[in-house]
Design an enzyme around this catalytic site. Structure first.
Site, PDB file in Angstrom:
ATOM      1  N   TYR A  76      36.537  46.110  27.888  1.00  9.97           N
ATOM      2  CA  TYR A  76      35.836  45.765  29.133  1.00  9.97           C
ATOM      3  C   TYR A  76      34.582  44.967  28.800  1.00  9.97           C
ATOM      4  O   TYR A  76      33.684  45.464  28.116  1.00  9.97           O
ATOM      5  CB  TYR A  76      35.495  47.065  29.855  1.00  9.97           C
ATOM      6  CG  TYR A  76      34.743  46.946  31.164  1.00  9.97           C
ATOM      7  CD1 TYR A  76      34.689  45.775  31.893  1.00  9.97           C
ATOM      8  CD2 TYR A  76      34.089  48.059  31.687  1.00  9.97           C
ATOM      9  CE1 TYR A  76      34.011  45.690  33.093  1.00  9.97           C
ATOM     10  CE2 TYR A  76      33.410  48.003  32.890  1.00  9.97           C
ATOM     11  CZ  TYR A  76      33.367  46.810  33.584  1.00  9.97           C
ATOM     12  OH  TYR A  76      32.700  46.748  34.777  1.00  9.97           O
TER      13      TYR A  76
ATOM     14  N   THR B   2      32.572  52.475  38.779  1.00  6.98           N
ATOM     15  CA  THR B   2      32.768  52.843  40.178  1.00  6.98           C
ATOM     16  C   THR B   2      32.939  54.350  40.319  1.00  6.98           C
ATOM     17  O   THR B   2      32.458  54.951  41.279  1.00  6.98           O
ATOM     18  CB  THR B   2      33.999  52.122  40.745  1.00  6.98           C
ATOM     19  OG1 THR B   2      33.873  50.726  40.493  1.00  6.98           O
ATOM     20  CG2 THR B   2      34.144  52.368  42.237  1.00  6.98           C
TER      21      THR B   2
ATOM     22  N   LYS C 124      39.418  43.432  30.361  1.00  9.12           N
ATOM     23  CA  LYS C 124      38.877  43.342  31.713  1.00  9.12           C
ATOM     24  C   LYS C 124      37.649  42.449  31.599  1.00  9.12           C
ATOM     25  O   LYS C 124      36.657  42.821  30.964  1.00  9.12           O
ATOM     26  CB  LYS C 124      38.498  44.719  32.267  1.00  9.12           C
ATOM     27  CG  LYS C 124      37.829  44.649  33.642  1.00  9.12           C
ATOM     28  CD  LYS C 124      37.299  45.998  34.108  1.00  9.12           C
ATOM     29  CE  LYS C 124      36.532  45.850  35.417  1.00  9.12           C
ATOM     30  NZ  LYS C 124      35.900  47.135  35.834  1.00  9.12           N
TER      31      LYS C 124
ATOM     32  N   VAL D 233      41.118  44.427  38.105  1.00  9.15           N
ATOM     33  CA  VAL D 233      40.600  45.794  38.191  1.00  9.15           C
ATOM     34  C   VAL D 233      39.600  45.762  39.336  1.00  9.15           C
ATOM     35  O   VAL D 233      38.543  45.138  39.236  1.00  9.15           O
ATOM     36  CB  VAL D 233      39.941  46.242  36.876  1.00  9.15           C
ATOM     37  CG1 VAL D 233      39.349  47.647  37.047  1.00  9.15           C
ATOM     38  CG2 VAL D 233      40.945  46.213  35.732  1.00  9.15           C
TER      39      VAL D 233
END
Length: 316
Positions: free
Chosen positions: A146, A60, A174, A213
């Site tokens: 992640y 992001t 995540k 998240v």
């Protein structure tokens, strides 16, 4: 006794206590530099809205479009300005183990509280290679792994995570695969954050996720915090689903870039290869803001549609 990272002085428990972590957006000036004034405003809004951590330079935040100098500078800036009020998790992962090690050393040197690490992408490796890759960075400090196969092209399977779970700096995962994978980890006592905003409510309250998240919390941190803290709330979840669906109508971060510009929180400047959403989607966003209530969104201006010519593309 909790393991304490000698560089960052952050314990594993300091990170596993976080319920809402925002994958924060990086805004730009027309000349291509970071717009630190807009960035600082956004971080302050996260803190006021109840976010407990931020991912700096993630997907992001467009870390993949930054030089490593920019990346580490932004992590250091965030720590320096906000590190006593919110946990700063630097995305220092790379498909090159050597780069990941170097960036992670630098990130902890400038004070980040934890690192986020993705598995090697494009030049994919074996399960043994993934374990070795993560073991190379884990000694430096608290680490969240992640897993997002839709971007990396390779799933981090549970045996890989289980092989790493005993390391004192292995904080958790995540996870973007879904509820059943989250349950697989929570059943084994492994901390896991949902990486899917549309699933985070059920992941938290039905499958035992630590938290989320979130991309959506860039816009409505207070509402996403409520989803993570106030028990099952199907009404709020349904209220947010049109916004969440809109935020992922094209690949992240295109919609969040567009939304923050429409709210007047960030300049309408996008680093290529990202381009703003088309006009009909910008009109739809204004309607979504009105339906949820402008007071729940960050920023002080009314949501505007913006014209195509308002958006600036940069390639720095």
């Amino acid at each position: 006794m909790a393991f304490l990272c000698p560089r960052c002085r952050t314990s594993k428990g300091d990170i596993t206590s976080l319920r809402l972590i925002t994958a924060v957006k990086t805004p730009y000036l027309p000349d291509g530099r970071f717009d630190l004034e807009a960035y600082d405003y956004s971080i302050n809004m996260q803190i006021e809205g109840g976010a407990e951590g931020v991912i700096v330079g993630g997907t992001t935040g467009e870390g993949h479009l930054m030089s490593w100098d920019e990346h580490i500078m932004l992590i250091g800036h965030t720590v320096n300005c906000f590190g006593t009020r919110i946990k700063v998790i630097g995305n220092t992962g790379s498909n090159s183990t050597g780069e990941a090690v170097h960036a992670t050393e630098q990130g902890f040197a400038v004070g980040m509280h934890a690192a986020l690490h993705i598995n090697p992408y494009y030049g994919k490796t074996s399960s043994e290679g993934m374990i070795a890759h993560f073991k190379a960075v884990l000694p430096m400090g608290p680490t969240i792994i992640y897993n997002v196969p839709s971007r990396t092209g390779q799933d981090i399977l549970p045996p890989v995570i289980e092989a790493l779970s005993g390391h004192p700096n292995m904080v958790g995962v995540k996870e973007c695969v879904g509820h059943e994978r989250i349950k697989c980890y929570t059943d084994k006592g492994i901390s896991v954050w949902s990486g899917n905003d549309d699933e985070c409510h059920d992941s938290r309250w039905k499958y035992g996720a630590t938290g989320v998240v979130s991309v959506t919390s860039n816009l409505v941190p207070g509402l996403v915090r409520s989803l993570m803290y106030e028990g099952e709330n199907a009404t709020l979840r349904e209220k947010l689903l049109p916004l969440i669906k809109w935020l992922f109508c094209e690949p992240n971060p295109i919609p969040i870039d567009t939304a923050l510009a429409q709210l007047g929180v960030a300049r309408p400047v996008l680093r290529l290869p990202y381009k703003a959403l088309p006009l009909e989607k910008r009109v739809e966003f204004v309607r979504i803001v009105e339906a949820i209530g402008r007071e729940h969104f960050i920023g002080k201006r009314e949501a505007r549609v913006l014209d195509d010519e308002d958006f600036i593309s940069i390639c720095r």
